[in-house]
Structures are given as structure tokens and as C-alpha cells.
Scaffold this motif. Structure first.
Motif, PDB file in Angstrom:
ATOM      1  N   SER A 174      13.695   0.611 -28.296  1.00 32.21           N
ATOM      2  CA  SER A 174      14.479   1.622 -28.996  1.00 32.21           C
ATOM      3  C   SER A 174      14.653   1.134 -30.420  1.00 32.21           C
ATOM      4  O   SER A 174      15.431   0.225 -30.688  1.00 32.21           O
ATOM      5  N   VAL A 175      13.873   1.712 -31.335  1.00 34.01           N
ATOM      6  CA  VAL A 175      13.838   1.195 -32.696  1.00 34.01           C
ATOM      7  C   VAL A 175      13.793   2.321 -33.717  1.00 34.01           C
ATOM      8  O   VAL A 175      13.380   3.428 -33.419  1.00 34.01           O
ATOM      9  N   THR A 176      14.230   2.008 -34.922  1.00 29.52           N
ATOM     10  CA  THR A 176      13.999   2.862 -36.071  1.00 29.52           C
ATOM     11  C   THR A 176      13.036   2.124 -36.994  1.00 29.52           C
ATOM     12  O   THR A 176      13.439   1.202 -37.691  1.00 29.52           O
ATOM     13  N   PRO A 177      11.754   2.457 -36.981  1.00 26.33           N
ATOM     14  CA  PRO A 177      10.832   1.738 -37.850  1.00 26.33           C
ATOM     15  C   PRO A 177      10.965   2.197 -39.299  1.00 26.33           C
ATOM     16  O   PRO A 177      11.056   3.389 -39.583  1.00 26.33           O
ATOM     17  N   LEU A 178      10.989   1.240 -40.203  1.00 27.42           N
ATOM     18  CA  LEU A 178      11.066   1.512 -41.629  1.00 27.42           C
ATOM     19  C   LEU A 178      10.088   0.597 -42.345  1.00 27.42           C
ATOM     20  O   LEU A 178       9.963  -0.571 -41.990  1.00 27.42           O
ATOM     21  N   ALA A 179       9.395   1.113 -43.333  1.00 25.73           N
ATOM     22  CA  ALA A 179       8.537   0.275 -44.167  1.00 25.73           C
ATOM     23  C   ALA A 179       8.614   0.803 -45.584  1.00 25.73           C
ATOM     24  O   ALA A 179       8.468   2.008 -45.807  1.00 25.73           O
ATOM     25  N   ALA A 217      -1.453   7.283 -47.269  1.00 23.25           N
ATOM     26  CA  ALA A 217      -0.444   7.460 -46.221  1.00 23.25           C
ATOM     27  C   ALA A 217      -0.848   8.675 -45.401  1.00 23.25           C
ATOM     28  O   ALA A 217      -1.127   9.737 -45.955  1.00 23.25           O
ATOM     29  N   ALA A 218      -0.897   8.523 -44.074  1.00 25.52           N
ATOM     30  CA  ALA A 218      -1.366   9.591 -43.190  1.00 25.52           C
ATOM     31  C   ALA A 218      -0.316   9.889 -42.124  1.00 25.52           C
ATOM     32  O   ALA A 218       0.183   8.981 -41.459  1.00 25.52           O
ATOM     33  N   LEU A 275      -0.233   3.684 -43.195  1.00 23.65           N
ATOM     34  CA  LEU A 275      -0.800   3.244 -44.470  1.00 23.65           C
ATOM     35  C   LEU A 275      -2.156   2.582 -44.259  1.00 23.65           C
ATOM     36  O   LEU A 275      -2.337   1.776 -43.344  1.00 23.65           O
ATOM     37  N   GLY A 276      -3.113   2.921 -45.112  1.00 23.84           N
ATOM     38  CA  GLY A 276      -4.417   2.306 -44.995  1.00 23.84           C
ATOM     39  C   GLY A 276      -5.339   2.724 -46.111  1.00 23.84           C
ATOM     40  O   GLY A 276      -4.908   3.317 -47.114  1.00 23.84           O
ATOM     41  N   ALA A 315      -3.498  -0.833 -43.641  1.00 25.38           N
ATOM     42  CA  ALA A 315      -2.976  -1.749 -44.644  1.00 25.38           C
ATOM     43  C   ALA A 315      -2.039  -2.758 -43.984  1.00 25.38           C
ATOM     44  O   ALA A 315      -1.336  -2.445 -43.030  1.00 25.38           O
ATOM     45  N   ASP A 316      -2.038  -3.961 -44.505  1.00 24.50           N
ATOM     46  CA  ASP A 316      -1.121  -4.975 -44.006  1.00 24.50           C
ATOM     47  C   ASP A 316       0.319  -4.581 -44.334  1.00 24.50           C
ATOM     48  O   ASP A 316       0.603  -4.020 -45.376  1.00 24.50           O
ATOM     49  N   TRP A 317       1.202  -4.925 -43.449  1.00 23.13           N
ATOM     50  CA  TRP A 317       2.636  -4.735 -43.728  1.00 23.13           C
ATOM     51  C   TRP A 317       3.415  -5.768 -42.949  1.00 23.13           C
ATOM     52  O   TRP A 317       2.917  -6.373 -42.019  1.00 23.13           O
ATOM     53  N   ALA A 318       4.651  -5.975 -43.362  1.00 19.30           N
ATOM     54  CA  ALA A 318       5.457  -7.049 -42.778  1.00 19.30           C
ATOM     55  C   ALA A 318       6.711  -6.493 -42.170  1.00 19.30           C
ATOM     56  O   ALA A 318       7.216  -5.465 -42.570  1.00 19.30           O
ATOM     57  N   LEU A 319       7.225  -7.194 -41.187  1.00 13.78           N
ATOM     58  CA  LEU A 319       8.531  -6.876 -40.621  1.00 13.78           C
ATOM     59  C   LEU A 319       9.559  -7.812 -41.239  1.00 13.78           C
ATOM     60  O   LEU A 319       9.401  -9.033 -41.199  1.00 13.78           O
TER      61      LEU A 319
END
Length: 329
Positions: free
Chosen positions: A47-52, A299-300, A308-309, A323-327
């Protein structure tokens, strides 16, 4: 397993730098996905809210999501259901009920204006309706959004504009391509459309009625300095993208130009909801090589979060590279 740094990092993002990201508990409904080893096995519920967040010059672009839905393997003309499932399996988007589609939205901020690109299906499809909580995770309410750009008038891109017969973004200006407004409010076209498109026709009429600040866009134009419309017609008559550009950096939100199964190496695969499949294919065949030559950060909407890619050329074959991304932990 390598330990991620507490600091965010940027890696291989020509034109944009990742400045944040996180998994904040409590917003999305539990996700039950098949593992690679067994069709019947399920992952532990999360159960998460993903944000980048990505910095594009003076802009902060935050990737959010309204949730997900699984598209049946029969929804992709140009390939058999077995072929579609095989392609989705190779992309790790195959589920028992179909191809896993995310519904990503993007918040664009420059310190003066907050612009939301698309509003998600808001519970009208699949396991969705999480966008308001995602906005809340970055400290925003819907009445703080200054503008919403709708890339096209399919229900999964505009459903969140209306809840309970009322407009959901009360202070927002709305930007939609005029060709889509004309198409989706045409009663004759609605009368002849298949059942699966009827929700989009109904929603379109409500959007036009409830948003008097709606601005019908004619062609490519700048919304505010550094945020401009890109014509990607084909998927719908007025399908558009959004380019965010500042300080020598850029990001193009391409909406439904690319999604699982439909990608640069398979431009002839279509999606059931496309109004003009030949035009959609032709646009993909023009856009993908250009995006690859530019090294454009993309962004798709429906790609795995954060969507992202880039389109890259790999030994003469075009493909999608995430695309690379970090948590941020």
C-alpha cells in the motif's frame, strides 16, 4: 542487494535530472501481481503512494499515479492474444487478466503555477482513484491546481475532472485540443460508437458543461513559458503531448504514444480504443525515430511507474529504455 543512497541521484538522464522520489505508505489499494515463477503465486500486498520528481530547469515535474488496470489480451489488434501475452511477459507487464496498464499523471510546477497533465480514470476503470491522495502526499488539494492539460478525451485521462456530477478541480483552467472536443461532443458520433467508448462520450459532455474556463487548443502552442503543446494526433483526433522545457533541459509527456505491447519495435500493433488505427500507426512511425535521434526524455501515461524513459536505437532496432530513478529512503 545494493543499498540505495538516502540522497537522490541522476543517472543517464540527458535533458532532465532526477531530484527526488519516494514510497509513502497508505494511498494505493493493495496490488496483487503474479510472480515470474508461478501464474498462481501472488506478491505480498503493498500500500504505497509512489512519487518521483524530476527537475527540468526551473520546473519541478512530479510523477503521480491514479492506479492501474489490466487490459485484456484481446484488446490489441495486429497480434493474437497469445502473441500479446508473450510480449507482455517479456516486458514484465503480463497478468492473469491482461496487460498491466498504469495511469500516470504529471504535476508541473514553476513556483507560480501548478499544472496537472491528465486527471486519471478516478475509479471508472480498474483499481484507480488514488490521484487525490497522491496530490495530498505532496501537500496539495485539488483547488490548488491552476490548470489541467487533457491529452485526449478518453475516460482514463479525464475521468478525474468530474466526481459526483461536479467539477473536481474548481479553480483550474482546462486545455484540450479542439479536434477532440468536437469529436467527443458530437452526438451523431456517439450514436455510432461501440459500447466501450460511450463513457468517454458521456464524460466529455460533462467536462465541457462544467468547466467554463475550458480552452480549446488549435494546434501546437505555448500554455505558459516553457510548457507547450505537441501535436500527436492519431490515437484520437486531437491527441496531444506536452513539452516542458527550460534551461537547456526538456521532457515530453507523450500520453498514449507508447504503452506496454505497443512500442517502437511493434508500431503495427494497435489498441482497441484508437479511433484511427492507420493514423495512430503513422504517427508512431514518425515520432519514434525522431525521439531516438533527439535522445528525448519521455513521460508515458501507461508505462510502469514513473513512466520515464527514452526511445533508443539498439543495433538498428528501436526500443524503449526506462530511465533510471531513485527511491528516497
Amino acid at each position: 542487494m545494493p543499498q540505495l543512497s538516502r540522497r537522490t541521484f541522476a543517472s543517464g538522464l540527458l535533458g532532465g535530472s532526477l531530484v527526488g522520489g519516494g514510497l509513502i505508505s497508505g494511498a494505493l489499494a493493495p496490488v496483487h501481481a503474479k510472480t515470474e515463477r508461478s501464474a498462481s503465486a501472488t506478491a505480498a500486498p503493498v500500500s504505497v503512494t509512489p512519487l518521483a520528481q524530476i527537475k527540468i530547469g526551473r520546473f519541478t515535474v512530479t510523477a503521480l499515479t491514479d492506479g492501474y488496470a489490466d487490459m485484456p489480451y484481446t484488446f490489441f489488434p495486429g497480434r493474437s492474444p497469445a502473441q500479446v501475452e508473450q510480449a507482455a511477459t517479456a516486458q514484465f507487464t503480463a497478468r492473469q487478466s491482461g496487460v498491466r496498464f498504469l495511469f500516470n499523471q504529471y504535476l508541473v510546477e514553476d513556483g507560480q503555477r501548478r499544472i496537472l497533465i491528465d486527471s486519471g480514470p478516478a475509479g471508472s476503470i480498474g483499481q484507480t482513484g488514488a490521484l487525490p491522495k497522491a496530490l495530498g502526499a505532496v501537500g496539495l488539494q485539488r483547488d490548488q491546481i491552476d490548470a489541467v492539460i487533457v491529452t485526449h478525451m478518453h475516460q482514463d485521462h479525464m475521468g478525474g475532472l468530474i466526481v459526483g456530477g461536479k467539477k473536481n478541480y474548481p479553480k483550474a483552467e482546462l486545455y484540450i485540443d479542439r479536434r477532440d472536443v468536437t469529436h467527443w461532443t458530437d452526438q451523431a458520433k456517439a450514436n455510432g460508437a461501440p459500447d466501450y467508448l460511450q463513457p468517454s462520450f458521456r464524460m466529455a459532455k460533462d467536462v465541457v458543461r462544467l468547466y467554463p474556463k475550458l480552452q480549446a487548443i488549435d494546434g501546437e502552442r505555448e500554455i505558459v513559458r516553457g510548457v507547450s503543446i505537441v501535436d500527436l494526433t492519431g490515437h484520437t483526433p486531437g491527441h496531444i503531448g506536452v513539452r516542458i522545457e527550460d534551461g537547456g533541459q526538456s521532457l515530453i509527456m507523450v500520453s498514449d504514444m507508447i504503452f506496454p505491447v505497443v512500442h517502437p519495435a511493434a508500431t503495427d500493433v494497435c489498441f482497441l480504443f484508437e479511433q484511427d488505427r492507420a493514423a495512430a500507426q503513422a504517427m508512431r512511425e514518425r515520432f519514434f525515430p525522431r525521439a531516438a535521434s533527439e535522445g528525448a526524455l519521455i513521460a508515458a501515461t501507461h508505462m510502469p511507474f514513473p513512466g520515464l524513459g527514452r526511445i533508443v536505437s539498439d543495433r538498428g532496432q528501436l526500443r524503449w529504455q526506462a530511465a533510471d530513478w531513485a527511491l528516497q529512503t
